[in-house]
Scaffold this motif. Structure first.
Motif, PDB file in Angstrom:
ATOM      1  N   ASP A   1      81.751 -44.625 -34.688  1.00 10.82           N
ATOM      2  CA  ASP A   1      80.826 -43.716 -35.211  1.00 10.82           C
ATOM      3  C   ASP A   1      80.487 -44.396 -36.606  1.00 10.82           C
ATOM      4  O   ASP A   1      81.054 -45.291 -37.143  1.00 10.82           O
ATOM      5  N   SER A   2      79.302 -44.320 -36.991  1.00 12.08           N
ATOM      6  CA  SER A   2      78.710 -44.733 -38.397  1.00 12.08           C
ATOM      7  C   SER A   2      79.696 -44.511 -39.379  1.00 12.08           C
ATOM      8  O   SER A   2      79.504 -45.241 -40.292  1.00 12.08           O
ATOM      9  N   THR A   3      80.258 -43.343 -39.538  1.00 11.38           N
ATOM     10  CA  THR A   3      81.033 -42.851 -40.481  1.00 11.38           C
ATOM     11  C   THR A   3      82.449 -43.489 -40.265  1.00 11.38           C
ATOM     12  O   THR A   3      83.019 -43.548 -39.263  1.00 11.38           O
ATOM     13  N   SER A   4      83.034 -43.954 -41.460  1.00 12.06           N
ATOM     14  CA  SER A   4      84.576 -44.245 -41.416  1.00 12.06           C
ATOM     15  C   SER A   4      85.350 -43.197 -41.987  1.00 12.06           C
ATOM     16  O   SER A   4      85.135 -42.998 -43.200  1.00 12.06           O
ATOM     17  N   LEU A   5      86.270 -42.806 -40.995  1.00 11.18           N
ATOM     18  CA  LEU A   5      87.134 -41.687 -41.600  1.00 11.18           C
ATOM     19  C   LEU A   5      88.809 -42.142 -41.341  1.00 11.18           C
ATOM     20  O   LEU A   5      88.887 -42.643 -40.144  1.00 11.18           O
ATOM     21  N   ALA A   6      89.545 -41.480 -41.671  1.00 16.77           N
ATOM     22  CA  ALA A   6      90.991 -41.568 -41.562  1.00 16.77           C
ATOM     23  C   ALA A   6      91.578 -40.491 -42.029  1.00 16.77           C
ATOM     24  O   ALA A   6      92.073 -40.490 -43.381  1.00 16.77           O
ATOM     25  N   HIS A   7      91.684 -39.365 -41.673  1.00 17.09           N
ATOM     26  CA  HIS A   7      92.450 -37.858 -42.156  1.00 17.09           C
ATOM     27  C   HIS A   7      93.071 -37.133 -41.083  1.00 17.09           C
ATOM     28  O   HIS A   7      92.846 -37.614 -40.049  1.00 17.09           O
ATOM     29  N   ILE A   8      93.634 -36.268 -41.650  1.00 14.49           N
ATOM     30  CA  ILE A   8      94.511 -35.430 -40.933  1.00 14.49           C
ATOM     31  C   ILE A   8      93.901 -33.917 -41.347  1.00 14.49           C
ATOM     32  O   ILE A   8      94.136 -33.410 -42.381  1.00 14.49           O
ATOM     33  N   LYS A   9      93.825 -32.969 -40.210  1.00  7.50           N
ATOM     34  CA  LYS A   9      93.136 -31.490 -40.468  1.00  7.50           C
ATOM     35  C   LYS A   9      94.420 -30.819 -39.595  1.00  7.50           C
ATOM     36  O   LYS A   9      94.844 -30.915 -38.651  1.00  7.50           O
ATOM     37  N   ASP A  10      94.834 -29.579 -40.758  1.00  4.55           N
ATOM     38  CA  ASP A  10      95.597 -28.691 -39.895  1.00  4.55           C
ATOM     39  C   ASP A  10      94.959 -27.546 -39.269  1.00  4.55           C
ATOM     40  O   ASP A  10      94.010 -27.059 -39.791  1.00  4.55           O
ATOM     41  N   ASP A  11      95.463 -26.963 -37.848  1.00  5.33           N
ATOM     42  CA  ASP A  11      95.226 -25.785 -37.539  1.00  5.33           C
ATOM     43  C   ASP A  11      93.617 -25.860 -37.009  1.00  5.33           C
ATOM     44  O   ASP A  11      92.888 -24.846 -37.397  1.00  5.33           O
ATOM     45  N   ALA A  12      93.014 -27.046 -36.593  1.00  8.36           N
ATOM     46  CA  ALA A  12      91.740 -26.812 -36.398  1.00  8.36           C
ATOM     47  C   ALA A  12      91.138 -25.860 -35.115  1.00  8.36           C
ATOM     48  O   ALA A  12      90.190 -25.244 -35.303  1.00  8.36           O
ATOM     49  N   TYR A  13      91.876 -25.882 -34.181  1.00  7.88           N
ATOM     50  CA  TYR A  13      91.455 -25.166 -32.952  1.00  7.88           C
ATOM     51  C   TYR A  13      92.531 -24.113 -32.500  1.00  7.88           C
ATOM     52  O   TYR A  13      92.420 -23.525 -31.580  1.00  7.88           O
ATOM     53  N   ALA A  14      93.735 -24.398 -32.878  1.00  8.99           N
ATOM     54  CA  ALA A  14      95.000 -23.737 -32.725  1.00  8.99           C
ATOM     55  C   ALA A  14      95.925 -23.814 -33.792  1.00  8.99           C
ATOM     56  O   ALA A  14      95.824 -24.420 -34.588  1.00  8.99           O
ATOM     57  N   LYS A  15      96.831 -23.169 -33.765  1.00 11.74           N
ATOM     58  CA  LYS A  15      98.200 -22.915 -34.607  1.00 11.74           C
ATOM     59  C   LYS A  15      99.441 -22.939 -33.931  1.00 11.74           C
ATOM     60  O   LYS A  15      99.651 -22.090 -33.027  1.00 11.74           O
ATOM     61  N   PRO A  16     100.483 -23.641 -34.378  1.00 11.28           N
ATOM     62  CA  PRO A  16     100.329 -24.739 -35.356  1.00 11.28           C
ATOM     63  C   PRO A  16      99.637 -25.965 -34.711  1.00 11.28           C
ATOM     64  O   PRO A  16     100.198 -26.129 -33.558  1.00 11.28           O
ATOM     65  N   GLN A  17      99.032 -26.705 -35.490  1.00 11.21           N
ATOM     66  CA  GLN A  17      98.456 -27.832 -34.956  1.00 11.21           C
ATOM     67  C   GLN A  17      97.955 -29.038 -36.148  1.00 11.21           C
ATOM     68  O   GLN A  17      97.651 -28.546 -37.049  1.00 11.21           O
ATOM     69  N   LYS A  18      98.096 -30.265 -35.770  1.00 11.50           N
ATOM     70  CA  LYS A  18      97.821 -31.242 -36.484  1.00 11.50           C
ATOM     71  C   LYS A  18      96.750 -32.222 -35.708  1.00 11.50           C
ATOM     72  O   LYS A  18      97.087 -32.539 -34.566  1.00 11.50           O
ATOM     73  N   VAL A  19      95.685 -32.476 -36.186  1.00  8.84           N
ATOM     74  CA  VAL A  19      94.605 -33.203 -35.874  1.00  8.84           C
ATOM     75  C   VAL A  19      94.250 -34.362 -36.561  1.00  8.84           C
ATOM     76  O   VAL A  19      93.886 -34.377 -37.709  1.00  8.84           O
ATOM     77  N   ALA A  20      94.715 -35.731 -36.223  1.00  8.27           N
ATOM     78  CA  ALA A  20      94.323 -36.779 -36.859  1.00  8.27           C
ATOM     79  C   ALA A  20      92.960 -37.295 -36.369  1.00  8.27           C
ATOM     80  O   ALA A  20      92.674 -37.615 -35.154  1.00  8.27           O
ATOM     81  N   VAL A  21      92.126 -37.801 -37.246  1.00 10.54           N
ATOM     82  CA  VAL A  21      90.848 -38.267 -37.025  1.00 10.54           C
ATOM     83  C   VAL A  21      90.519 -39.465 -37.475  1.00 10.54           C
ATOM     84  O   VAL A  21      90.800 -39.768 -38.625  1.00 10.54           O
ATOM     85  N   VAL A  22      90.171 -40.569 -36.627  1.00  8.44           N
ATOM     86  CA  VAL A  22      89.934 -41.795 -36.968  1.00  8.44           C
ATOM     87  C   VAL A  22      88.377 -42.162 -36.408  1.00  8.44           C
ATOM     88  O   VAL A  22      88.286 -42.064 -35.092  1.00  8.44           O
ATOM     89  N   THR A  23      87.608 -42.706 -37.237  1.00 10.93           N
ATOM     90  CA  THR A  23      86.410 -43.141 -36.748  1.00 10.93           C
ATOM     91  C   THR A  23      86.075 -44.478 -37.735  1.00 10.93           C
ATOM     92  O   THR A  23      86.680 -44.820 -38.606  1.00 10.93           O
ATOM     93  N   GLY A  24      84.862 -45.122 -37.191  1.00 11.24           N
ATOM     94  CA  GLY A  24      84.344 -46.321 -37.705  1.00 11.24           C
ATOM     95  C   GLY A  24      83.387 -46.924 -36.585  1.00 11.24           C
ATOM     96  O   GLY A  24      83.360 -46.732 -35.556  1.00 11.24           O
TER      97      GLY A  24
END
Length: 332
Positions: A100-123
């Motif tokens: 993706d045109s956006t560059s990201l590297a982060h972790i989000k908690d409980d985005a769609y369920a709980k407990p949950q970890k979602v690591a997002v990487v784009t570039g």
């Protein structure tokens, strides 16, 4: 961003709307799902088959140290973004990778369920995505593992042992599943175990003098000496004059740790039976219990020949990490 960005924005807007419209009401999140130590990887199949996928496998499916055979940190399941919907989004551990045109590297908690970890990487390019994966991998692995440990603990908390051997001998408490039974208890030694399909899982506890490890330069050798003396005294092999020792061919791995609110050393390695061809992995915590002027030792080890041992040792780690020190254990 594409689908993930839309989903995350929608999630945030829904949460914001709920807060404005109902005050104290919180967004409902379904319980997360998935097997222990499984990681859902959401990315295009072409990326998965190329250098970006190779980087993911190198980091998240790397070999676990301290096991006698090659086993990965996580079992990876790759899913294309177009099927990332419905119950697929409820996975407990998710790695979302997108060009993706956006560059990201982060972790989000409980985005769609709980407990949950979602690591997002784009570039915008594979090179940028690989760089972002490299910058995020260590933290993501640590957070995924902590989430998995907590899930394992939640699962076995449904039925815990009521045996008081550890409290009575050492003034410590462990959340041990009820299927584990005390098989041996002596002065300064408790051994609990459980039968598994092709072997046993074991927990032992004992204490050593506060000054037993007096020299940093000989710390590993002293650990081996300690374990071997305990094995010879308390953990016999199948025949006379056979007993557990630390594998001679390779020194154990030692890492700094904190457990039960105290500084400790985490030791991973392989045990073997002196005089008999048996072996398996062990995990030992050497805890600085200064209040009681001692080193408190708790250890888990597995015997499961020809079987994968990652998840067995993971359960033992989850149990050991519940250790609590009772106030009554303090020295006068």
């Amino acid at each position: 961003m594409k689908k993930l960005g839309i989903l995350l924005i929608a999630t945030a807007l829904l949460a914001l709307g709920a807060c404005k419209g109902s005050g104290s009401k919180k967004k409902f999140l379904p319980p997360s799902t998935g097997g222990i130590n499984t990681l859902m990887v959401i990315m295009d199949t072409e990326l998965w088959r190329g250098p970006v996928g190779e980087k993911i496998r190198d980091e998240f499916a790397a070999q676990i140290v301290g096991l006698p055979q090659i086993e990965p940190k996580f079992t990876l399941t790759q899913v294309p973004p177009k099927v990332f919907k419905g119950t697929t989004t409820h996975s407990r551990s998710i790695l979302y990778v997108e060009q993706d045109s956006t560059s990201l590297a982060h972790i989000k908690d409980d985005a769609y369920a709980k407990p949950q970890k979602v690591a997002v990487v784009t570039g915008p390019t594979e090179e940028v995505m690989i760089k972002n994966l490299d910058s995020l991998a260590d933290r993501a692995i640590k957070e995924f593992k902590a989430n998995e440990i907590a899930e394992a603990q939640r699962r076995f908390e449904r039925s815990l042992s009521k045996d008081k051997a550890l409290e009575e001998e050492f003034g410590i408490h462990l959340d041990v599943p009820s299927l584990y039974k005390v098989g041996r208890r002596e002065d300064n030694f408790v051994w609990m175990d459980i039968q598994i399909p092709k072997g046993t899982m074991n927990i032992i506890a004992y204490e050593m003098p506060w000054d037993y490890f007096s020299n940093d330069s000989t710390f590993v050798e002293d650990i081996v000496r300690m374990r071997d003396s305990i094995g010879e005294k308390y953990i016999p092999g199948p025949y006379e004059n056979t007993y557990m020792i630390t594998e001679k061919a390779f020194a154990p791995y030692v890492f700094p740790a904190e457990i039960g609110g105290k500084k400790a050393a985490e030791v991973k390695g392989v045990w073997e039976i002196h005089g008999y061809p048996m072996a398996g992995p062990f995990l030992t915590y050497i805890i600085n219990d200064e209040e009681n002027n001692r080193k408190m030792i708790i250890e888990g080890f597995t015997f499961a020949p020809s079987e994968a041992k990652r998840d067995y040792m993971f359960e033992l780690e989850a149990i050991l990490k519940t250790v609590e020190f009772e106030p009554s254990a303090a020295s006068d």
